[in-house]
Design a protein around this motif. Structure first.
Motif, PDB file in Angstrom:
ATOM      1  N   SER A  19      -3.960  -1.847  -4.111  1.00 10.19           N
ATOM      2  CA  SER A  19      -3.863  -3.267  -3.798  1.00 10.19           C
ATOM      3  C   SER A  19      -2.642  -3.545  -2.931  1.00 10.19           C
ATOM      4  CB  SER A  19      -3.768  -4.091  -5.079  1.00 10.19           C
ATOM      5  OG  SER A  19      -2.563  -3.774  -5.765  1.00 10.19           O
ATOM      6  N   GLN A  46      -0.568  -7.199  -1.980  1.00 10.66           N
ATOM      7  CA  GLN A  46      -0.465  -8.645  -2.104  1.00 10.66           C
ATOM      8  C   GLN A  46       0.024  -9.244  -0.784  1.00 10.66           C
ATOM      9  OE1 GLN A  46      -1.173 -10.753  -4.600  1.00 10.66           O
ATOM     10  NE2 GLN A  46      -1.623  -9.352  -6.288  1.00 10.66           N
ATOM     11  N   VAL A  67      -5.072  -8.609  -1.278  1.00 11.37           N
ATOM     12  CA  VAL A  67      -5.164  -9.604  -2.353  1.00 11.37           C
ATOM     13  C   VAL A  67      -4.357 -10.826  -1.922  1.00 11.37           C
ATOM     14  CG1 VAL A  67      -4.682 -10.124  -4.777  1.00 11.37           C
ATOM     15  CG2 VAL A  67      -5.403  -7.812  -4.110  1.00 11.37           C
ATOM     16  N   LEU A 113      -7.630  -0.651  -7.066  1.00  9.34           N
ATOM     17  CA  LEU A 113      -8.662  -1.678  -7.208  1.00  9.34           C
ATOM     18  C   LEU A 113      -9.981  -1.149  -6.671  1.00  9.34           C
ATOM     19  CD1 LEU A 113      -6.980  -4.993  -5.922  1.00  9.34           C
ATOM     20  CD2 LEU A 113      -7.260  -4.236  -8.293  1.00  9.34           C
TER      21      LEU A 113
END
Length: 855
Positions: free
Chosen positions: A295, A297, A443, A502
């Motif tokens: 992932s 962010q 994300v 993920l």
């Protein structure tokens, strides 16, 4: 007062307050319903209301009525006292409902005039007697101004109605005329709004099957209405098959209670989230495919104006509002350059249809209603530009949120996108980009269309966001880029640390956080199946493009950046048939230096290795103006100072570019191509300048390819007519069908009402292509084509049959084109092309191809 004035000629009812002495403030929806019912007639009911509980209660009251009754009830934001008097008088005099609504809304103007407040009035034509005509009926003069108001009623048939892109075409069409043009949604009973306001047109909520009324007042009213009528009846140039591709197909793995037939959850469920297991989350499937990666962010720096913002706008008093207004104008100019660059990039990467999203963004920056309101706030209230702009954007966003149509509510993302861009520029905040050192799943709380269009599919393997829906523009762009995406996820996804594994299933809407081994294995298996099918198609795409009888046509890519180059090779491109160098000149305030250009050209050539690279010299002008180079707005820029015409007049700019191209040609297969050649003198002048630069480099001992091929774009009918002479000057031709089709058909491809005419599959354009190919081959030079028509699979047999040696198209379209060619024999292609040339329309040409392929 009203009752006394109309003497029983109009039915009146009051529904104010609530029956609670302890808490008397508010509005009761039942009382509103009962009031409507007490005066209801087939002529309709006009409800005057304030904001707050009055609006909510009125909307709730409508739900108690039958659908056919709801259509007869019109909610109106006119002032209560003045509006009631004006509306009642109009109704008593026999006016129809639309005129009654217009009079009610106009009632605020006298009060504004008395207070000295300037307000715009989009809902009616004040002080003029509206005269409704059929097209071509005798003229009738307005009683007060002598001008004529024409009105037509039309039904909108395209699938998604006046959503962002058709609304942009509608506004662009309306603004081409001098007449005052307004439009209303008769089906929803809305008031008239200005047709030159992208926001007001979009917020009418016009969907498929809705009837609209368009009025025009002025000397060219008939011409304006005829153009808008043609635009609506052409379905705004939209192809329903393209629109269908945006929908998420039903999935056998998805069983959501209440899901629609299309496989998407109903609007009531869009905000619902639930956990599948301790490590899995459920969202809305937005773009199919499986992604497995760490992932990342994406925390975008935003400059916003509401209380939840990470950075709040400072509101302050300014002594010089004119300077503040000019500061905003400068920010708008920069934003237009940024969006134009994004539009160009998106056109190359995903095609013109999806890139048209950013046409609406450009029109948003020119919305007169929005700009007038911002200007008024700056000058009347002496507000700083950030505060004035932010407040107006928030109002517009709130208006979108309040629309009943969920699809139109999602367009608020475009409003916020453009609004944030201006605020970022005003505040000096740098652009936040997704900078990944390794492939990852992105994300975020949300992604704007601009964010999504800028993503690199080789680095961003999947998308997980908490906002959005499957029909949002960001989701559409993700699908076009081939990035699996799940939207509408619960906020827990934002707590996942960077680097956490993920897995995303964009088909079912499931996201797993550090999945269990058996789940991971199952998803890897599904991804492997998808990748195997994709790799099989790509493997075929990496083979030479051959017909069944082994005839070959070269397939290259159109690109507009270094990043596009590797994607082009990954999709099976055999080189670059068109490097649009305009991207180097956009989004800046001065022309790029020789060193900057050389770095880019060498980087692209290095990636291509032994594959050819055709670099087109600067093609500014037309739909790519560059104000900092002295290019001023022109009445008809496509017939103006553009392409080679501009470059020959600015030799320093062209010479700088030629030096960079020549230097990059050393040890690489670089070719040069001049655009917009209309005369022999132009190519001779360009070649003379090239020879001067070559002589300078030789004298300086700087290496370059002495045998570098030189070609021209054939995109002007005169170039086709004198192709025999032009062929003596160059090594190759490249047909630019985007421009050639608009010049052959005398149809500006950026003008919505005539753009459908600029179809490269029209027999007139196909005959131009045939003539060019035949003339070039007779002269011993080869011919390519680098227009968007090559991305249409139906064009494959025709282009092959016409004898083209090479095509260059969007990278994502290459596998499909090669697959289409592989199913043909040369004899079949030639027969299809010969039949196509005998047709009388592009539609019939497409029928010929479809019927031939079916047979």
């Amino acid at each position: 007062m009203v009752a006394q004035m109309v003497q029983g000629k109009v039915s009146l009812a009051v529904a104010a307050g609530i029956d609670d002495p302890q808490n008397p403030l508010g509005t009761d929806a039942i009382q509103v319903y009962e009031a409507i019912a007490s005066v209801y007639s087939e002529d309709g009911v006009l409800v005057l209301m304030d904001l707050g509980s009055a609006l909510m209660s009125a909307e709730m009251a409508l739900e108690f009525l039958l659908p056919e009754q709801q259509a007869k009830v019109h909610l109106c934001a006119a002032p209560l006292v003045e509006g009631a008097i004006a509306a009642a008088v109009a109704a008593a005099s026999g006016s129809d409902m639309q005129r009654v609504i217009a009079e009610a809304q106009a009632a605020l103007l006298p009060k504004a005039a008395q207070l000295g407040v300037a307000i715009s009035h989009p809902s009616s034509i004040i002080g003029e007697e509206q005269v409704t005509h059929d097209m071509g009926a005798p003229e009738e003069a307005s009683l007060s101004t002598g001008q004529i108001t024409r009105e037509i009623h039309l039904t909108v048939h395209n699938r998604l109605g006046l959503h962002a892109r058709p609304a942009a075409k509608f506004v662009a069409c309306a603004t081409r005329f001098q007449s005052q043009i307004q439009v209303c949604n008769l089906t929803k009973g809305s008031g008239f709004v200005r047709a030159d306001s992208i926001n007001q047109v979009t917020m009418l909520g016009v969907r498929q099957g809705h009837e609209i009324a368009i009025t025009a007042t002025g000397a060219d009213a008939d011409e304006a209405l005829a153009a808008l009528k043609a635009l609506v009846e052409s379905h705004f140039g939209e192809d329903d098959s393209v629109l269908e591709s945006h929908a998420i197909p039903p999935s056998p793995h998805l069983s959501t209670p209440g899901a629609s037939a299309e496989g998407n959850p109903p609007a009531a469920l869009l905000a619902t989230h639930w956990l599948l297991s301790p490590s899995s989350l459920k969202g809305i499937p937005a773009s199919p495919g499986v992604a497995i990666a760490p992932s990342f962010q994406f925390k975008k720096t935003t400059v916003v104006w509401h209380h939840a913002a990470p950075i709040r706008i400072q509101e302050y008093h300014v002594d010089n509002p004119e300077a503040e207004w000019q500061r905003l104008q400068a920010a708008l100019r920069i934003a237009r350059q940024e969006i134009q660059a994004l539009l160009t990039h998106s056109s190359i990467q995903i095609g013109d249809a999806e890139a048209a999203i950013f046409d609406a963004h450009l029109l948003f920056l020119e919305d007169p209603m929005l700009l007038e309101t911002v200007q008024e706030r700056i000058f009347a209230l002496h507000l700083n530009a950030e505060a004035a702009w932010g407040a107006v954007i928030e109002e517009v966003a709130n208006n979108y949120h309040q629309l009943e149509d969920p699809y139109l509510q999602e367009r608020v993302a475009d409003v916020v996108d453009v609004g944030q861009r201006i605020l970022r520029i005003l505040s000096g905040t740098p652009i936040t980009t997704v900078d990944l050192s390794q492939p990852a799943i992105l994300v975020a709380s949300d992604l704007t269309p601009s964010d999504t269009a800028s993503l690199d599919p080789t680095k961003v393997l999947g998308i997980c966001i908490t906002a959005g829906s499957a029909t949002a523009h960001s989701a559409i762009l993700a699908r076009s880029l081939g990035i699996p995406a799940v939207v509408g996820l619960p906020s827990e996804i934002l707590q996942v640390a960077d680097g956490t594994l993920l897995t995303v299933d964009g088909e079912t809407g499931n996201v797993w956080i550090e999945p269990e081994p058996d789940t991971l294995a199952a998803l890897e298996g599904k991804r492997h199946t998808q990748q195997t099918a994709r790799q099989r198609a790509l493997a075929a795409a990496h083979q030479p493009c051959l017909t069944r009888d082994r005839h070959q046509i070269s397939v290259l890519a159109n690109i507009g950046s270094i990043e596009d180059t590797q994607q082009a090779l990954n999709m099976g491109a055999e080189g670059v048939g068109l490097l649009r160098t305009e991207f180097l000149y956009l989004h800046r305030t001065s022309a790029p230096s020789e060193e900057e250009q050389l770095t880019v050209y060498q980087a692209i050539a290095q990636i291509l290795g032994t594959h050819p690279l055709i670099i087109r010299t600067l093609d500014a002008g037309g739909d790519k103006p560059l104000p900092y180079l002295g290019m001023q707005p022109e009445t008809n820029p496509f017939l103006g100072w553009r392409g080679i015409r501009f470059c020959l007049d600015r030799p320093q700019i062209l010479q700088t570019q030629l030096r960079a191209i020549l230097k990059a040609s050393a040890r690489h297969q670089v070719k040069i191509m001049f655009p917009m050649i209309a005369t022999v003198a132009e190519i001779q002048a360009a070649k003379a300048m090239l020879a001067e630069v070559q002589a300078e480099l030789r004298q300086a001992g700087i290496p370059f390819d002495e045998k570098m091929e030189v070609g021209i774009m054939v995109e002007v009918p005169s170039a086709v007519a004198i192709a025999e002479q032009l062929a003596q000057e160059v090594d190759f031709f490249s047909l630019g069908t985007n421009d050639l089709s608009q010049y052959v058909m005398a149809a500006d491809r950026t003008n919505p009402q005539v753009a459908p005419l600029a179809d490269a599959l029209h027999p007139a354009v196909l005959r131009m292509i045939q003539q060019t190919v035949q003339t070039a081959h007779a002269a011993g030079i080869w011919v390519g084509l680098c227009g968007e028509v090559a991305a249409d699979p139906l064009s494959a047999p025709i282009l092959l049959g016409l004898g083209l040696d090479e095509v260059s198209l969007s990278p994502l379209a290459i596998p499909v084109f090669k697959e289409a060619i592989a199913k043909l024999t040369m004899a079949q292609a030639q027969a299809i092309a010969a039949t196509a040339l005998q047709q009388d329309s592009a539609a019939k040409v497409r029928e010929v191809v479809l019927n031939s392929l079916v047979l």
